[in-house]
Scaffold this motif. Structure first.
Motif, short mmCIF file in Angstrom:
data_model
loop_
_atom_site.label_atom_id
_atom_site.label_comp_id
_atom_site.label_asym_id
_atom_site.label_seq_id
_atom_site.Cartn_x
_atom_site.Cartn_y
_atom_site.Cartn_z
N GLU A 435 0.89 -1.34 0.11
CA GLU A 435 -0.04 -0.16 -0.13
C GLU A 435 1.05 1.24 0.11
N ALA A 436 2.01 1.25 0.98
CA ALA A 436 2.72 2.38 0.80
C ALA A 436 3.31 2.73 -0.47
N LEU A 437 3.69 1.72 -1.25
CA LEU A 437 4.32 2.02 -2.75
C LEU A 437 3.35 2.39 -3.55
N ARG A 438 1.89 1.95 -3.45
CA ARG A 438 1.10 2.25 -4.26
C ARG A 438 0.61 3.84 -4.14
N ILE A 439 0.79 4.17 -2.77
CA ILE A 439 0.19 5.49 -2.51
C ILE A 439 1.37 6.36 -3.13
N ASN A 440 2.64 5.99 -3.07
CA ASN A 440 3.50 6.73 -3.48
C ASN A 440 4.95 6.18 -3.63
N PRO A 441 5.21 5.87 -4.89
CA PRO A 441 6.34 5.03 -5.05
C PRO A 441 7.85 5.30 -4.61
N TRP A 442 7.64 6.90 -4.51
CA TRP A 442 8.91 7.60 -4.47
C TRP A 442 8.87 8.29 -3.18
N PHE A 443 7.98 7.91 -2.06
CA PHE A 443 7.89 8.87 -1.04
C PHE A 443 9.25 9.23 -0.24
N SER A 444 10.13 8.40 -0.46
CA SER A 444 11.42 8.75 0.47
C SER A 444 12.72 7.88 -0.42
N PRO A 445 13.65 8.87 -0.50
CA PRO A 445 14.99 8.27 -1.16
C PRO A 445 15.42 7.28 -0.41
N LEU A 446 15.37 6.96 0.80
CA LEU A 446 15.87 5.93 1.75
C LEU A 446 14.96 4.77 1.73
N ASP A 447 13.54 5.19 2.21
CA ASP A 447 12.80 4.30 2.64
C ASP A 447 11.86 3.55 1.62
N ALA A 448 11.81 4.09 0.48
CA ALA A 448 11.19 3.53 -0.76
C ALA A 448 11.88 2.27 -1.24
N PRO A 449 13.25 2.59 -1.25
CA PRO A 449 13.80 1.15 -1.61
C PRO A 449 14.10 0.10 -0.55
N ARG A 450 13.81 0.60 0.59
CA ARG A 450 13.72 -0.48 1.72
C ARG A 450 12.35 -1.19 1.72
N ALA A 451 11.40 -0.41 1.41
CA ALA A 451 10.25 -1.17 1.45
C ALA A 451 10.32 -2.19 0.28
N ARG A 452 10.84 -1.72 -0.71
CA ARG A 452 10.77 -2.85 -1.90
C ARG A 452 11.64 -4.11 -1.64
N GLU A 453 12.76 -3.80 -0.85
CA GLU A 453 13.46 -4.96 -0.48
C GLU A 453 12.74 -5.78 0.47
N ALA A 454 12.05 -5.21 1.57
CA ALA A 454 11.38 -5.74 2.44
C ALA A 454 10.18 -6.73 1.92
N LEU A 455 9.66 -6.32 0.81
CA LEU A 455 8.67 -6.99 0.06
C LEU A 455 9.34 -8.24 -0.66
N ALA A 456 10.44 -7.85 -1.08
CA ALA A 456 11.04 -9.08 -1.79
C ALA A 456 11.49 -10.21 -0.82
N GLU A 457 12.01 -9.88 0.26
CA GLU A 457 12.37 -10.78 1.10
C GLU A 457 10.99 -11.50 1.80
N LEU A 458 9.92 -10.84 2.03
CA LEU A 458 8.66 -11.51 2.41
C LEU A 458 8.19 -12.40 1.25
N GLY A 459 8.38 -12.19 0.16
CA GLY A 459 8.03 -13.00 -1.01
C GLY A 459 6.55 -12.97 -1.29
N GLU A 460 6.23 -13.92 -2.06
CA GLU A 460 4.68 -13.96 -2.18
C GLU A 460 3.81 -14.72 -1.21
N PRO A 461 2.62 -14.33 -1.29
CA PRO A 461 1.81 -15.11 0.12
C PRO A 461 1.59 -16.49 -0.29
N SER A 462 1.73 -17.23 0.56
CA SER A 462 1.31 -18.85 0.61
C SER A 462 0.09 -19.15 -0.05
#
Length: 469
Positions: A435-462
């Motif tokens: 949701e954060a990345l849908r609202i604004n994919p560029w909301f922070s130069p530090l935290d937006a990339p971290r959000a993408r990394e965290a999502l990649a680590e979480l992977g797809e739902p089972s």
């Protein structure tokens, strides 16, 4: 309690034409002229245009942004007047209000003690709604929202029909996180002064906090179109730019910020906004230049924090120390002027300094004024200090519309997602990071990339069901 106002239909968008406001004003003037050129000639020459002091006085009296050169003239005029007539309560009140506006526009808290002395002098000479309202506006500028509410309510009792007092009360109760009181003050404001640019801008800010994004856009668009003075129009263009950036509309935000700066070159918040939008567009050299120019003329701590984080995102940690040092200095200057910058200092400490100290600062701030922004910052500080379970309650409060957190902020939702991830609530974390990345994919130069990394680590739902017990 919700605001009992007619909401604008959603799903539409107005594009401004720069001459629209001018044409509307011209049409209104022409409608007031006599029926023939001969009648106009008989009335004699037109009255001279108001000078800088009069323009600034009108803006200050209406509670709208004033041009900095005009403000300087007004201040000089009123300083001379109170020296000549020290018992002139009205001039003391105008002088105090002008000091508040100058301090706010230049991010110079040194003006605030001068403003307080002038306004209290006015109040000693005569209890007037203007002096009380000036003290309320000063408290808002100092981020003393409880004090602003006290002064504002006192002014309201003295002059219930004064619309500018209601505008200050909207700001005060917003800072206190009292959404019901915000709604009441806004209703009274709209009843007393419907349709003006200043009221529309206030409505846009409240609607934004409620999460009514299309309604907020409609109101600020109308405010831009109906504002007549350049400084006022530029302020509303900057507000429109912030709304656009929060929606992830980088190019539109940049256009608003550029137009604001063209309209009023002293609109430095718009210049910092340019830096924000340019960074999101990947134009980092231009972004750095814009931030630096803004901080040279209006050194706001929040802009220094953004510039430091942009440097860090580029791997320039050494360069980031300069704006971070400026942030600390400006917080000290603010405190000397009686202003409260604990929120931005707490945010900085949580992410880049001492997280435990940030918790202490922000917990005290929460006790003073429990607004949504403070809930988010305190929750994040607790998370960074290793107290994720306690942090979640504040993060939920900052993002749950039923509890006052209606604003659609990518940063707030990101914070909640990361806290949930730490607690092993992976499904909720995935939803909120997405949701954060849908609202604004560029909301922070530090935290937006971290959000993408965290999502990649979480992977797809089972796709499998829960494990057997």
């Amino acid at each position: 309690m919700t605001i009992r106002l007619q909401r604008r239909p959603v799903g539409w968008r107005r594009w401004l034409v720069a001459s629209a406001a001018g044409c509307a004003v011209l049409g209104g003037v022409l409608a007031l002229l006599p029926g023939s050129p001969g009648e106009l000639w008989a009335r004699g020459p037109a009255a001279p245009a108001p000078g800088p002091a009069a323009l600034a006085h009108d803006a200050v009296a209406a509670g709208v942004p004033a041009a900095l050169p005009d403000l300087a003239v007004l201040i000089g005029d009123r300083e001379a007047r109170v020296r000549a007539r020290p018992l002139d309560a009205r001039s003391w009140a105008v002088l105090g209000a002008a000091y508040v506006e100058q301090g706010r526009r230049t991010a110079d808290p040194a003006r605030f003690p001068q403003a307080e002395r002038a306004l209290r002098t006015a109040l000693r000479l005569a209890e007037s709604p203007a002096a009380l309202e000036g003290l309320a506006a000063l408290a808002v500028a100092r981020r003393d929202f409880a004090g602003a509410a006290r002064w504002g309510e006192r002014a309201r009792r003295l002059a219930p029909g004064r619309w500018t007092t209601q505008a200050v009360l909207v700001d005060a109760y917003t800072g206190l996180g009292d959404h019901e009181a915000v709604g009441r003050a806004l209703e009274r404001l709209v009843e007393l002064r419907p349709g003006t640019a200043a009221v529309r801008a206030r409505k846009a800010a409240v609607y934004r906090d409620r999460g009514w994004r299309e309604d907020a856009v409609a109101q600020i668009t109308d405010a831009v179109a109906t504002a007549t003075a350049p400084a006022e129009r530029a302020a509303y263009l900057e507000q429109a730019g912030r709304l656009a950036f929060e929606r992830g509309e980088r190019e539109e935000a940049l256009r608003y910020f550029q137009e604001a700066l063209r309209t009023d070159p002293d609109q430095r918040a718009a210049q910092a906004g340019q830096g924000r939008a340019l960074a999101a567009l990947g134009r980092t050299s231009e972004a750095l230049t814009a931030y630096q120019a803004a901080l040279e003329r209006q050194p706001r701590p929040e802009d220094a924090l953004e510039l430091g984080e942009l440097y860090e995102s580029l791997g320039l940690g050494g360069a980031a120390r300069v704006p971070y040092g400026l942030l600390r200095e400006r917080v000290r200057v603010a405190a000397a002027g009686g202003a409260d910058e604990e929120l931005v200092l707490g945010r900085f400490e949580a992410e880049h300094g001492d997280a435990a100290a940030a918790v202490r600062r922000l917990r005290a701030e929460w006790r003073r004024q429990p607004a949504t922004a403070v809930a988010d910052a305190l929750g994040w500080a607790l998370y960074r200090a290793g107290r994720a379970r306690e942090a979640l309650g504040y993060a939920v409060r900052a993002t749950d519309g039923e509890r006052g957190g209606g604003v659609r902020s990518a940063a707030y939702v990101y914070h909640r997602g990361m806290i949930e991830r730490e607690l092993g609530r992976y499904g909720a974390a995935r939803r909120h990071l997405q949701e954060a990345l849908r609202i604004n994919p560029w909301f922070s130069p530090l935290d937006a990339p971290r959000a993408r990394e965290a999502l990649a680590e979480l992977g797809e739902p089972s796709v499998e069901g829960p494990p057997p017990r």
